[in-house]
Design an enzyme around this catalytic site. Structure first.
Site, PDB file in Angstrom:
ATOM      1  N   GLU A  19       1.183  -1.266  -0.025  1.00 28.39           N
ATOM      2  CA  GLU A  19       0.323  -0.025   0.083  1.00 28.39           C
ATOM      3  C   GLU A  19       0.877   1.331   0.007  1.00 28.39           C
ATOM      4  OE1 GLU A  19      -3.308   0.216   2.897  1.00 28.39           O
ATOM      5  OE2 GLU A  19      -3.147  -1.467   3.155  1.00 28.39           O
ATOM      6  N   ASP A  94      -2.070  -4.748   3.842  1.00 22.85           N
ATOM      7  CA  ASP A  94      -2.287  -4.283   4.956  1.00 22.85           C
ATOM      8  C   ASP A  94      -3.043  -5.786   5.436  1.00 22.85           C
ATOM      9  OD1 ASP A  94      -0.497  -2.095   5.586  1.00 22.85           O
ATOM     10  OD2 ASP A  94      -1.326  -0.910   5.665  1.00 22.85           O
ATOM     11  N   ASP A  96      -5.328  -6.365   7.419  1.00 17.20           N
ATOM     12  CA  ASP A  96      -6.832  -6.462   8.466  1.00 17.20           C
ATOM     13  C   ASP A  96      -7.902  -6.400   7.471  1.00 17.20           C
ATOM     14  OD1 ASP A  96      -6.151  -3.687   6.591  1.00 17.20           O
ATOM     15  OD2 ASP A  96      -6.372  -3.137   8.725  1.00 17.20           O
ATOM     16  N   GLU A  98      -9.699  -4.281   5.482  1.00 16.02           N
ATOM     17  CA  GLU A  98      -9.432  -3.106   3.827  1.00 16.02           C
ATOM     18  C   GLU A  98      -8.577  -3.474   3.599  1.00 16.02           C
ATOM     19  OE1 GLU A  98     -11.028   0.658   3.666  1.00 16.02           O
ATOM     20  OE2 GLU A  98     -11.839  -0.805   4.918  1.00 16.02           O
ATOM     21  N   TYR A 301       2.910  -4.541  13.380  1.00 22.71           N
ATOM     22  CA  TYR A 301       0.853  -4.029  12.749  1.00 22.71           C
ATOM     23  C   TYR A 301       0.488  -3.317  13.557  1.00 22.71           C
ATOM     24  CZ  TYR A 301      -2.601  -3.242   9.484  1.00 22.71           C
ATOM     25  OH  TYR A 301      -3.419  -2.720   8.778  1.00 22.71           O
ATOM     26  N   ARG A 303      -2.647  -2.178  14.212  1.00 26.57           N
ATOM     27  CA  ARG A 303      -4.345  -1.776  14.123  1.00 26.57           C
ATOM     28  C   ARG A 303      -4.828  -3.404  14.653  1.00 26.57           C
ATOM     29  NH1 ARG A 303      -4.089   0.197   9.363  1.00 26.57           N
ATOM     30  NH2 ARG A 303      -4.470   2.568   8.847  1.00 26.57           N
ATOM     31  N   HIS A 345      -3.767 -10.265  15.097  1.00 26.82           N
ATOM     32  CA  HIS A 345      -3.007  -9.758  15.455  1.00 26.82           C
ATOM     33  C   HIS A 345      -1.912  -9.445  17.060  1.00 26.82           C
ATOM     34  CE1 HIS A 345      -4.237  -8.957  11.187  1.00 26.82           C
ATOM     35  NE2 HIS A 345      -4.748  -8.160  11.294  1.00 26.82           N
TER      36      HIS A 345
END
Length: 703
Positions: A19, A94, A96, A98, A301, A303, A345
C-alpha cells in the site's frame, strides 16, 4: 536477500504490491535483485462522487467502482505494466479487513481471479517475516472482502441518503456519518450535562498529624451514604476547631505489601489513549506516526485489538531485558482480551527491542519509545508498595462519631515502573475526591496508641460535573460503547473537527460541542445509527459476514429500510418557500455562502428556469444579475454550456489560466483552445487556487 523460488538472481520478474510507497522502498531494499515492489497508495478504486452510480440502493445494492483521480490512474497503469512482465504477482496489502478489500481491487484491475491470487500478509516489515509470508501465499479472503464492502456500502448509504435531507432540515450544510454521529452524540450529551449541572456544596474535615519523618493526614468519616454529601458547615468548622484538643486512639492499624502489575503491550486503542496523554499530540498524528514506524519495519502491525504477544515477541523482549540488566518476570504474562476482540494480530511491539531509538521525526521517535518501553515493561515483575492504613477514634463530638481514616503507600520495589510509567489524564477532582495514597506517608502504628493532631482543617468543596471529553477519554468512551473499531477512532475525531461539530479552545485538550454540532446531533436523534448501540450491532453483523454466517445483502436491506422509514418522517427545510420568480413553480431554500460566512442566498428547486436568488432580510429576492441585485450578467464570451446550451462566461484564474463557467451553475471547465475542455480540477501544487477539489473522506491512502 531471499533466495531460491522467491528471490534468486536467476528468477527475475517477481512483483510485490503493497500500500505505502515508503514500505515499498523499504521492502525493495530488503529483497534486492529480481523483485519489483510497487505501492497502491491506499485504495485504487472507490465509489463515484456524482450521478446515480454514486448511490447504494436496492434491490441489488450495486457498488460501481471507479478510479477517481489522475494519480491512481497512473498507479494502476504502472501496476498493469509491471504485472504483464512479472513471473509472479504477490499482493501484500495490510493484514486487516480494509487491506483485504484493497487486495481484491488489485485483482480486479489486474484481471487476477481472487481464488488464484497470491495474497500474503505479515505482522512486521522485516526480512524474516516477509520470507515466511512469501513461502505461504493464500487466495484473497472473499468473506473479509464482503465485510469490507458491506461496511463501505453502509457508510455511503448513510452519508448520501441522509446528509442532503439533514442539511435542508437544519438550514445549513451538514453531513451524517454512521460512526461519527454516535461519537458526536457523546460530545453533545456531555456538553449539555455540564451546562445544566448544578454544583452541590459539601464539607470535609481533615486532621493534620505529626510524623517522625513527615506530616500526614486523616480524613473524618462523615457517615454519608454513596451519592450524599455532608452539608452542615457549622458542625464541620466546629469539629475542625476541636481536633487539636481531641485525644485520638488508634482503633485499627494495618501495614501490608501490595502489588501493581504492568499494563499489557499496546493495542490500537490503548496506544491512541496513552499516546495522546503522554505525547500531547492528536490521535491522528499518533496513527500517522505508527503507520510510518510500521512501514519502516520498526514496530509490528499497529491495527490490533489483542493485548498478547506472539511467542517470538515474548522471547525477544525477555532476552532484551536480561541483556540490559532489568528484571524479568518468571512466567510470561498473558492478558484477557476484550469480549469483542478479534485478536487477528499480536499486540504492538518493536520488531527489534534492543533498538533503543527509531523514527524519522519527533512524533515517531517519541511514540516508538513509548511502544518499546511498554512492551518491555509487560514482561517485568510487579511494582511492590507497602500500604499502611489506620483508623483513629476521637469518641463523640456533638453526638456524632469522630472517626478518622488515613491510608498511605510507599514504593518499596519499582519492578516494571523502573522502565515505564503509564500516563494519567489531567482530570479534575470529582465528587468527594480521594487523596493519592502515595502522597500521604502514614507511619506504622499500633492499636491502642494515643495520638494528638497538630491542627484541624475544614475543606469547603463543591461537586463538579463530569469533565469534558479529551481525545483520549473520547476513545475510551467509544471503545466502552462499542462504537466503531480502534482503527477508525482517529478518522472519527478528524471528521468531527473538520465538520465544525466539535472544537478545542487553545491548546487545552478538552473537547467542546459547537452549536452546529448540537443542531446536527438533535436532527439525527430519530435515526438508528445515532444510537450508541447501533454501531456495535453493525460490527457484530460484519463479523458474521466475515465468518460466513450472514449474507451482506441481508444487512444492507434491513439497514436501508430502517433508513428510509426515518427519512420519510423527517421534516423539510424550515426555510423552504415558494419561488417568487414569475412563472416558476419551484421551491426556494436559504443557504449560507461557504466563501463568505454570514452571507446568504436562495436556491430554487427548478434550476433550469433561473439562477440563484439574492437574500433580502431573510427572504428570497431577485435572481442575481437582475434589477436591484447588481449588474446584469454580460459575460457570455464562452462556448455553449453542454448542459443547458446557454453561452458560458469566460474567466481567468489569478495565474492567468482561462476557464469557462455556466451562469446557471451547471459546471466549470478548462479552456481547450477555445472549446469546453476538462471539468474543473485542482491545478498542480503551487499554481494557484485549488477549485472544485473533491474527496470522499473514506478512502485509505498511504504516504
Amino acid at each position: 536477500m531471499l533466495s531460491g523460488k522467491f528471490g534468486g538472481r536467476n528468477n527475475l520478474g517477481n512483483l510485490l504490491i503493497v500500500e505505502s510507497p515508503k514500505k515499498a522502498s523499504h521492502i525493495r531494499h530488503m529483497l534486492g535483485d529480481g523483485w519489483n515492489v510497487k505501492a497502491t497508495l491506499g485504495h485504487i478504486r472507490d465509489l463515484p462522487l456524482t450521478g446515480e452510480a454514486a448511490y447504494i440502493r436496492p434491490p441489488d445494492f450495486a457498488m460501481r467502482y471507479e478510479i477517481l483521480d489522475t494519480k491512481h490512474k497512473e498507479i494502476v497503469s504502472g501496476l498493469r505494466a509491471a504485472a504483464s512482465s512479472a513471473d509472479t504477482v504477490f499482493i501484500a496489502t495490510d493484514p486487516d479487513r480494509e487491506g483485504e478489500g484493497i487486495a481484491w481491487h488489485v485483482c480486479q484491475v489486474l484481471k487476477i481471479k481472487p481464488g488464484e491470487a497470491k495474497r500474503i500478509s505479515y505482522q512486521e516489515v522485516t526480512e524474516s517475516a516477509i520470507r515466511k509470508a512469501l513461502a505461504k501465499p493464500r487466495p484473497v479472503n472473499m468473506r473479509l472482502v464482503a465485510a469490507q464492502e458491506a461496511r463501505r456500502a453502509l457508510d455511503r448509504m448513510v452519508g448520501w441518503e441522509v446528509s442532503p435531507i439533514l442539511s435542508r432540515a437544519i438550514g445549513a450544510k451538514a453531513s451524517a456519518g454512521r460512526v461519527q454521529s454516535p461519537a458526536l452524540r457523546l460530545i453533545v450529551e456531555r456538553e449539555r450535562a455540564i451546562k445544566s449541572f448544578k454544583p452541590t456544596p459539601f464539607y470535609q474535615v481533615v486532621a493534620h498529624m505529626p510524623g517522625a519523618k513527615a506530616a500526614w493526614r486523616a480524613t473524618w468519616q462523615d457517615g454519608t451514604k454513596e451519592g450524599e454529601y455532608f452539608q452542615d458547615k457549622a458542625f464541620a468548622q466546629a469539629l475542625a476547631d476541636a481536633i487539636p484538643a481531641m485525644p485520638l486512639a488508634v482503633s485499627k492499624a494495618e501495614s501490608k505489601p501490595t502489588r501493581k502489575s504492568p499494563a499489557p503491550p499496546f493495542t490500537t486503542s490503548s496506544m491512541q489513549m496513552d499516546g495522546a496523554r503522554a505525547l500531547k499530540i492528536s490521535v491522528d498524528d499518533i496513527m500517522k506516526a505508527a503507520q510510518a514506524l510500521f512501514d519502516n519495519g520498526h514496530i509490528t502491525y499497529h491495527r490490533t485489538d489483542s493485548p498478547n504477544l506472539s511467542e517470538e515477541g515474548e522471547t525477544m523482549l525477555r532476552e532484551t531485558l536480561k541483556k540490559i540488566g532489568l528484571p524479568v518476570v518468571e512466567t510470561p504474562r498473558r492478558w484477557k482480551a476484550k469480549g469483542d476482540a478479534q485478536e487477528a494480530h499480536e499486540a504492538i511491539r518493536p520488531t527489534k527491542s534492543d533498538r533503543e531509538n527509531a523514527g524519522e521525526d519527533r512524533n515517531q521517535q517519541a511514540l516508538y519509545d513509548l511502544i518499546r518501553k511498554r512492551a518491555l515493561a509487560s514482561q517485568m515483575p510487579d511494582a511492590i508498595y507497602q500500604q499502611t492504613s489506620c483508623t483513629l477514634d476521637g469518641g463523640k463530638f456533638q453526638e456524632k462519631p469522630a472517626i478518622f481514616r488515613a491510608v498511605g503507600s510507599v514504593l518499596t520495589d519499582p519492578g516494571w515502573q523502573a522502565l515505564y510509567q503509564e500516563s494519567e489524564e489531567d482530570a479534575e477532582e470529582d465528587g468527594k475526591g480521594s487523596e493519592k495514597v502515595a502522597a500521604n506517608p502514614v507511619p506504622k502504628l499500633s492499636v491502642g496508641e494515643k495520638l494528638r493532631a497538630d491542627r484541624g482543617e475544614m475543606l469547603a468543596r463543591k461537586t463538579k460535573a463530569s469533565p469534558r471529553y479529551t481525545e483520549s477519554t473520547l476513545i475510551k468512551a467509544l471503545e466502552d460503547h462499542g462504537v466503531g473499531r480502534p482503527s477508525t477512532y482517529a478518522s472519527i475525531i478528524k471528521v468531527l473537527y473538520a465538520r465544525d461539530y466539535m472544537k478545542r479552545k487553545g491548546k487545552a485538550p478538552a473537547l467542546y460541542a459547537t452549536e452546529h454540532g448540537e443542531s446536527v446531533s438533535d436532527a439525527l436523534l430519530p435515526f438508528d445509527f445515532s444510537s450508541l448501540d447501533y454501531t456495535r450491532l453493525i460490527e457484530d453483523s460484519l463479523d458474521d459476514i466475515t465468518q460466513g454466517k450472514m449474507p451482506p445483502r441481508d444487512l444492507l436491506s434491513k439497514s436501508y429500510a430502517d433508513l428510509k422509514s426515518t427519512l420519510d418522517a423527517m421534516p423539510g427545510d424550515p426555510t423552504a418557500q415558494p419561488c417568487p420568480v414569475d412563472g416558476c413553480d419551484g421551491t426556494v431554500t436559504r443557504r449560507e455562502s461557504k466563501k463568505k460566512p454570514g452571507a446568504f442566498f436562495w436556491v430554487c428547486s427548478n434550476r433550469e428556469a433561473h439562477g440563484l436568488l439574492t437574500d433580502k432580510n431573510g427572504n428570497p429576492g431577485e435572481p442575481f444579475g437582475e434589477a436591484g441585485s447588481g449588474p446584469a450578467n454580460t459575460n457570455t464570451d464562452g462556448p455553449a454550456c453542454p448542459e443547458c446550451g446557454d453561452p458560458t462566461g469566460k474567466y481567468e484564474t489569478r495565474n492567468g489560466h482561462p476557464y469557462y463557467r455556466c451562469s446557471k451553475g451547471h459546471g466549470t471547465w478548462w479552456d481547450d483552445n477555445g472549446s469546453i475542455g476538462k471539468a474543473w480540477e485542482p491545478l498542480p501544487a503551487g499554481k494557484g487556487k485549488k477549485a472544485g477539489k473533491k474527496a470522499s473522506g473514506s478512502r485509505r491512502k498511504k504516504s
